[in-house]
Design an enzyme around this catalytic site. Structure first.
Site, PDB file in Angstrom:
ATOM      1  N   HIS A 158       0.828  -1.206   0.000  1.00 36.89           N
ATOM      2  CA  HIS A 158       0.000   0.000   0.000  1.00 36.89           C
ATOM      3  C   HIS A 158       0.866   1.261   0.000  1.00 36.89           C
ATOM      4  O   HIS A 158       1.538   1.560   0.975  1.00 36.89           O
ATOM      5  CB  HIS A 158      -0.888  -0.035   1.247  1.00 36.89           C
ATOM      6  CG  HIS A 158      -1.855   1.078   1.359  1.00 36.89           C
ATOM      7  ND1 HIS A 158      -1.856   1.947   2.423  1.00 36.89           N
ATOM      8  CD2 HIS A 158      -2.865   1.465   0.548  1.00 36.89           C
ATOM      9  CE1 HIS A 158      -2.829   2.818   2.281  1.00 36.89           C
ATOM     10  NE2 HIS A 158      -3.458   2.551   1.154  1.00 36.89           N
ATOM     11  N   HIS A 184      -1.458  10.882  -2.428  1.00 30.69           N
ATOM     12  CA  HIS A 184      -2.751  10.505  -1.866  1.00 30.69           C
ATOM     13  C   HIS A 184      -3.658  11.699  -1.616  1.00 30.69           C
ATOM     14  O   HIS A 184      -4.797  11.739  -2.087  1.00 30.69           O
ATOM     15  CB  HIS A 184      -2.551   9.728  -0.556  1.00 30.69           C
ATOM     16  CG  HIS A 184      -3.853   9.345   0.099  1.00 30.69           C
ATOM     17  ND1 HIS A 184      -4.491  10.145   1.024  1.00 30.69           N
ATOM     18  CD2 HIS A 184      -4.628   8.243  -0.062  1.00 30.69           C
ATOM     19  CE1 HIS A 184      -5.613   9.571   1.409  1.00 30.69           C
ATOM     20  NE2 HIS A 184      -5.723   8.407   0.772  1.00 30.69           N
TER      21      HIS A 184
END
Length: 324
Positions: A37, A79
């Site tokens: 991730h 992100h």
């Protein structure tokens, strides 16, 4: 207390020994595929060159990244909507150029000094092309899970740019293969997913789903009452549309968060029974990994790929790696 992945050191560490307890699932079944991730983001700053090189060293089956567009249209691994949390800059990604982002320190915030073998601090920011170069150079079969971040000012231009970049590099949209890389696409936005489905094989498209409310947002304290209402309505619509995509079986992959899986096990089970492959995020401890495996989850996304893989490999044989 859960048997958590408490350390990020070598696989022979005490934390990994703790993970090597007798598994409670069927040991003959192939283990789940493991995606790192934002790279090995428990070890090094997320989305950096170091995080991805570490994930490759750790033997991750695949890597995951988030993509946004800079002001001048470059897809960068990032992100948040803004650059404040993970750099020494401030402002929105959509308002800065790639050249301006390249001058930022994107790794020191983590508090972990990056080894020289992973590049200089000035080399840590990655574009999509940069990540593709790393994966192609690595050589072995590897999965690449791309999340398209929305909402953004550029709208569908993100999907167009990402698909254009991948096609330019040689992506076959039927197989989603690019040399040794197998690409999949993810988004919480049903509009983005539906746009991708017009081009990409459904088996490589993942509808992400969660129960996020305005109270879960990192910047909720900055929202006034009117904006909170607007955001709440947007989130309700977002996840209602995502459910439609999943229930109509438009996608081959479904990506619930771990908390969502725990809150709605029967709903997720129905999706799996209907043929969807489950890709759950973010799985960082043994109890959560067991919970997922016991419910037929085939793909796990984790911040700690080395530790998760060490435990899984002691419990189950390796799966067919994406692209192998």
């Amino acid at each position: 207390m859960r048997a958590a992945f408490l350390q990020v050191g070598p696989v022979e560490s005490a934390a990994v020994k703790e993970m090597s307890i007798e598994p409670q699932h069927e040991p003959t079944a192939a283990r789940p595929v493991v995606y790192a991730h934002r790279g090995a983001s428990a070890r090094w700053a997320e989305h950096t060159r170091a995080a991805y090189l570490q994930a490759l060293e750790d033997g991750s089956d695949g890597v995951e990244c988030d993509l946004r567009l800079t002001r001048d249209g470059h897809p960068v691994l990032w992100h948040d909507d803004d650059i404040d949390r993970t750099s020494d800059g401030t402002g929105r990604v959509a308002d800065v150029t790639l050249a301006e982002m390249s001058r930022l320190d994107v790794s020191s915030w983590k508090g972990a000094a990056i080894p020289l073998r992973f590049g200089a601090p000035s080399e840590q920011l990655l574009t999509l092309d940069d990540l593709l170069d790393l994966l192609l150079e690595h050589g072995r079969p590897i999965g690449l899970a791309i999340e398209l971040k929305h909402p953004i000012p550029q709208g569908r231009q993100l999907e167009k740019t990402v698909l254009g970049t991948l096609k330019r590099r040689g992506l076959d949209v039927r197989t989603c293969r690019l040399a040794n890389i197998t690409v999949s696409f993810m988004s919480f936005s049903a509009e983005a997913v539906n746009y991708l489905l017009a081009t990409v094989n459904r088996d490589h498209v993942c509808q992400l789903i969660d129960d996020v409310s305005v109270h879960d947002l990192r910047t909720k304290e900055l929202l006034g009452p009117v904006m909170r209402l607007i955001v709440s309505r947007y989130l309700r619509r977002l996840f209602s549309e995502a459910n439609v995509v999943i229930n109509k079986r438009r996608v081959g992959l479904v990506g619930p968060g771990l908390a969502y899986l725990r809150r709605h096990p029967r709903r997720v089970q129905r999706w799996r029974d209907a043929g969807a492959v489950l890709r759950v995020w973010t799985v960082d401890d043994v109890d959560d990994a067991r919970y997922c495996i016991d419910r037929g989850v085939r793909e796990l996304t984790t911040n700690r790929p080395a530790e998760l893989l060490a435990w899984l490999r002691a419990a189950q044989p390796d799966p067919a790696v994406p692209g192998a």
